[in-house]
Design a protein around this motif. Sequence first.
Motif, PDB file in Angstrom:
ATOM      1  N   VAL A 146      61.139  11.233  -1.702  1.00  0.00           N
ATOM      2  CA  VAL A 146      59.486  11.828  -2.482  1.00  0.00           C
ATOM      3  C   VAL A 146      58.924  12.345  -3.409  1.00  0.00           C
ATOM      4  N   LEU A 147      58.495  11.734  -4.052  1.00  0.00           N
ATOM      5  CA  LEU A 147      57.730  11.942  -5.435  1.00  0.00           C
ATOM      6  C   LEU A 147      56.190  12.697  -5.454  1.00  0.00           C
ATOM      7  N   VAL A 148      56.382  13.645  -5.571  1.00  0.00           N
ATOM      8  CA  VAL A 148      54.772  14.269  -5.462  1.00  0.00           C
ATOM      9  C   VAL A 148      54.612  15.118  -6.940  1.00  0.00           C
ATOM     10  N   ASP A 149      52.701  14.082  -7.288  1.00  0.00           N
ATOM     11  CA  ASP A 149      52.416  14.554  -8.180  1.00  0.00           C
ATOM     12  C   ASP A 149      51.331  15.747  -8.443  1.00  0.00           C
ATOM     13  N   SER A 150      52.118  16.514  -9.581  1.00  0.00           N
ATOM     14  CA  SER A 150      51.882  17.826 -10.125  1.00  0.00           C
ATOM     15  C   SER A 150      50.484  17.564 -10.345  1.00  0.00           C
ATOM     16  N   GLN A 151      49.907  17.141 -10.786  1.00  0.00           N
ATOM     17  CA  GLN A 151      48.458  16.977 -11.537  1.00  0.00           C
ATOM     18  C   GLN A 151      47.218  16.668 -10.508  1.00  0.00           C
ATOM     19  N   SER A 152      47.915  15.299  -9.459  1.00  0.00           N
ATOM     20  CA  SER A 152      46.727  14.665  -8.713  1.00  0.00           C
ATOM     21  C   SER A 152      46.941  14.923  -7.400  1.00  0.00           C
ATOM     22  N   LEU A 153      47.981  15.606  -7.047  1.00  0.00           N
ATOM     23  CA  LEU A 153      49.121  15.629  -5.554  1.00  0.00           C
ATOM     24  C   LEU A 153      48.746  14.475  -4.681  1.00  0.00           C
ATOM     25  N   LYS A 154      49.424  13.355  -4.938  1.00  0.00           N
ATOM     26  CA  LYS A 154      49.087  12.467  -4.693  1.00  0.00           C
ATOM     27  C   LYS A 154      50.555  12.458  -4.279  1.00  0.00           C
ATOM     28  N   ILE A 155      51.141  11.823  -3.437  1.00  0.00           N
ATOM     29  CA  ILE A 155      52.652  11.617  -2.623  1.00  0.00           C
ATOM     30  C   ILE A 155      53.010  10.254  -2.609  1.00  0.00           C
ATOM     31  N   GLU A 156      54.257   9.827  -3.003  1.00  0.00           N
ATOM     32  CA  GLU A 156      54.753   8.783  -3.001  1.00  0.00           C
ATOM     33  C   GLU A 156      56.330   8.722  -1.737  1.00  0.00           C
ATOM     34  N   SER A 157      56.404   8.285  -1.158  1.00  0.00           N
ATOM     35  CA  SER A 157      57.803   8.002  -0.643  1.00  0.00           C
ATOM     36  C   SER A 157      58.264   6.638  -0.655  1.00  0.00           C
ATOM     37  N   TYR A 158      59.928   7.027  -0.494  1.00  0.00           N
ATOM     38  CA  TYR A 158      60.926   6.080  -0.210  1.00  0.00           C
ATOM     39  C   TYR A 158      61.666   5.891   0.966  1.00  0.00           C
ATOM     40  N   HIS A 159      61.245   5.558   1.979  1.00  0.00           N
ATOM     41  CA  HIS A 159      62.035   5.469   3.287  1.00  0.00           C
ATOM     42  C   HIS A 159      63.089   4.601   3.549  1.00  0.00           C
ATOM     43  N   LYS A 160      64.512   5.146   3.961  1.00  0.00           N
ATOM     44  CA  LYS A 160      65.516   3.615   4.244  1.00  0.00           C
ATOM     45  C   LYS A 160      65.882   3.426   5.929  1.00  0.00           C
ATOM     46  N   GLU A 161      65.036   2.336   5.476  1.00  0.00           N
ATOM     47  CA  GLU A 161      65.180   1.624   7.186  1.00  0.00           C
ATOM     48  C   GLU A 161      65.820   0.779   7.311  1.00  0.00           C
ATOM     49  N   GLN A 162      67.118   1.035   7.900  1.00  0.00           N
ATOM     50  CA  GLN A 162      68.394   0.020   8.072  1.00  0.00           C
ATOM     51  C   GLN A 162      68.616  -0.754   6.240  1.00  0.00           C
ATOM     52  N   ASN A 163      68.723  -1.409   5.914  1.00  0.00           N
ATOM     53  CA  ASN A 163      69.214  -1.881   4.821  1.00  0.00           C
ATOM     54  C   ASN A 163      68.028  -1.893   4.092  1.00  0.00           C
ATOM     55  N   ARG A 164      67.048  -1.945   4.278  1.00  0.00           N
ATOM     56  CA  ARG A 164      65.262  -2.255   3.523  1.00  0.00           C
ATOM     57  C   ARG A 164      65.432   0.165   3.135  1.00  0.00           C
ATOM     58  N   TRP A 165      64.440  -0.004   2.197  1.00  0.00           N
ATOM     59  CA  TRP A 165      63.677   0.754   1.587  1.00  0.00           C
ATOM     60  C   TRP A 165      61.922   0.463   1.590  1.00  0.00           C
ATOM     61  N   ILE A 166      61.628   1.291   2.462  1.00  0.00           N
ATOM     62  CA  ILE A 166      59.207   0.827   2.032  1.00  0.00           C
ATOM     63  C   ILE A 166      59.890   1.940   1.617  1.00  0.00           C
ATOM     64  N   TYR A 167      58.706   1.388   0.644  1.00  0.00           N
ATOM     65  CA  TYR A 167      57.180   2.516   0.030  1.00  0.00           C
ATOM     66  C   TYR A 167      56.309   3.331   0.773  1.00  0.00           C
TER      67      TYR A 167
END
Length: 217
Positions: free
Chosen positions: A180-201
Motif C-alpha cells: 500500500v502506498l499513501v500519498d502524504s500530500q493528497s491522501l490518495k491511497i494506492e494498493s497492489y494486492h496478490k491474487e494467485q499469481n497476479r498483482w492487482i492495482y
Amino acid sequence: MHHRSEDDGERDCSPQYGTHYAIIVQIYQRYPGDHHIWKKRHERAMAIENRRSMTVEEYFQLEANDPETRYEYIDGHVYAMAGGTANHDTIKSNIQRTLWNLLRGSNCRVYSSDMKVYISETRYFHPDVTVTCDPRDRGRVQAIQSPRLIVEVLSPTTELTDRTWKLKNYCAHPTIEEYVLVDSQSLKIESYHKEQNRWIYEAFENTDDFTLHSFDV
C-alpha cells in the motif's frame, strides 16, 4: 463498497517511471541549534555509505551500535534513511494505530519503521509500517522474515524509489500479499494486492472506502 479508479486492474509490478530506476538516497538529520552534531552524523553516514561493502552481520552490528539511525542494506552497501516530516510521521502513526485496532485479537502484529524486514539474502528494508502474521516473527528477532502487508508513506524524496525499485522487491517477496502506498500530500491511497499469481492495482481517493485484501477488512 469502495470506488475503483479507471486505472485499476491487473499489473505486473513493473516500474511506473520506465525501466531505468535507481536507489535514491538522501541524508538529512538536522538537529536545530546544534550544527556540529548534525555535521558529525552526516559525515559518519557518508563515510559508511562510501565503504566498498559490508556483510549482513556487520550491518546488524551497525544498527545495534547506532540505534538512533536506521539503515537499509542493499547488496552489500548500507544507506542511512532520511528523517521524515511531522506530517509524514503523523500519517504513519495513524496507519499503525488503525491497523492495530483492526487486527486486535488476531495472530497478526503491526510494526513501525524501527523494525527491519528481510527482503532477500542481500537486502533489508525499513518500511513505514509492516504487518506479519507469522509467529516466528515475534519476540527478539532481528528482522521480520514473513511480512504479509507493507505500507509506505510517499514523500518527495522517496516516491520514485517506493513506486519503482521497492515495488519490484516487495512484489517478488514470497510472503507479501499486499503493498500500500499513501500519498502524504493528497491522501490518495494506492494498493497492489496478490491474487494467485497476479498483482492487482487499485487507487482510492480520500473519500473512498478502502479494503485491505490481505486481511479482508
